[in-house]
Design an enzyme around this catalytic site. Structure first.
Site, short mmCIF file in Angstrom:
data_model
loop_
_atom_site.label_atom_id
_atom_site.label_comp_id
_atom_site.label_asym_id
_atom_site.label_seq_id
_atom_site.Cartn_x
_atom_site.Cartn_y
_atom_site.Cartn_z
N GLU A 108 -78.58 13.99 -12.96
CA GLU A 108 -77.87 12.93 -12.22
C GLU A 108 -78.71 12.40 -11.06
O GLU A 108 -78.64 11.21 -10.74
CB GLU A 108 -76.52 13.45 -11.75
CG GLU A 108 -75.57 13.65 -12.92
CD GLU A 108 -74.21 14.20 -12.52
OE1 GLU A 108 -73.21 13.50 -12.75
OE2 GLU A 108 -74.16 15.32 -11.98
N GLU A 128 -72.50 20.15 -18.46
CA GLU A 128 -71.41 20.57 -17.57
C GLU A 128 -70.14 21.03 -18.29
O GLU A 128 -69.48 21.98 -17.85
CB GLU A 128 -71.05 19.43 -16.59
CG GLU A 128 -71.99 19.29 -15.42
CD GLU A 128 -73.16 18.36 -15.69
OE1 GLU A 128 -73.80 17.92 -14.74
OE2 GLU A 128 -73.42 18.07 -16.89
#
Length: 246
Positions: A108, A128
């Site tokens: 990210e 995730e």
């Protein structure tokens, strides 16, 4: 306590290296605090930013020990999100030079850059959901902009990790370089940026970040300012002079 980032500054760029090699540069609160300090500097004195990792890894994710301890109020604070939003919003371009793993929060952070380059050992993605959380620091809106909605959906719902050639084919990285050449390639991009007018570069980044509803008004207003710029007059006059001597 050692700094989580190594920072080197020049007149036209800043080079930031993630330096938690014992944790594969996992992003912890200290690193986030250091990123905010970097943004303070670059917001006040705009320069191109190059971000890389140490030890053959970009960032193997967020620090899981810290994530495990976080609760609902921590999620709502957007600890990583706010830092990565500032990186994305910096006035001048951000280049991510990615060697090895860029997972979870590390991916990210890379998505927040304007330009991403990598090495053949690059591995990037968001696992995730396998840890019982979502990619909530930018992946769900930035990744679709980069690789398209269908590919981003597959990556985020399956936790798929892209290898280097796939990332290149998908447009997630612009080019691949051997590890020993990666930073030189990032500096070559920064050199090309530095050769251009800084205000025009900043305005181009502003236009690229604008929403669909803001176009074309945003470009016209930015161009109007540049049309009155002495640097535009100087550069165009020099271009015409060179052309007349050919």
């Amino acid at each position: 306590m050692a700094d989580a980032l190594r920072v080197e500054s020049a007149d036209d760029r800043m080079i930031v290296t993630l330096t938690r090699p014992e944790k594969k540069n996992a992003i912890d609160q200290r690193m986030i605090d250091d990123l905010h300090a970097v943004c303070d500097d670059l917001e006040a004195t705009p320069r191109t930013l190059i971000i890389s990792g140490s030890g053959g890894v970009f960032a193997a994710g967020a620090d899981i020990a810290q994530l495990r301890a976080r609760r609902a109020d921590d999620a709502r604070r957007g600890i990583n999100t706010q830092a990565f939003r500032r990186v994305r919003a910096l006035p001048m371009p951000v280049i991510a030079a990615i060697d090895g793993w860029a997972l979870g929060g590390g991916a990210e952070l890379a998505y927040a850059a304007d330009i991403r380059i990598g090495t053949p050992s690059l591995r990037i993605g968001n696992p995730e959901t396998g840890l019982g959380i979502i990619a909530a620091a930018g992946a769900t809106w930035r990744l679709p902009e980069i690789v398209g909605h269908a590919r981003a959906t597959e990556m985020l719902l399956t936790g798929r990790i892209l290898e280097a050639e796939e990332a290149l084919a998908w447009g997630l990285v612009a080019s691949l370089h051997e590890p020993e050449d990666l930073l030189a390639a990032a500096h070559a991009i920064a050199d090309r940026i530095a050769a251009n007018d800084a205000l025009a570069t900043r305005h181009t980044k502003t236009a690229l970040r604008a929403s669909a509803d803001e176009h074309p008004h945003v470009e016209l207003e930015l161009q109007a300012e540049l049309f009155e710029s002495p640097e535009k007059e100087r550069r165009m006059t020099a271009f015409l002079a060179r052309k007349s001597t050919r």
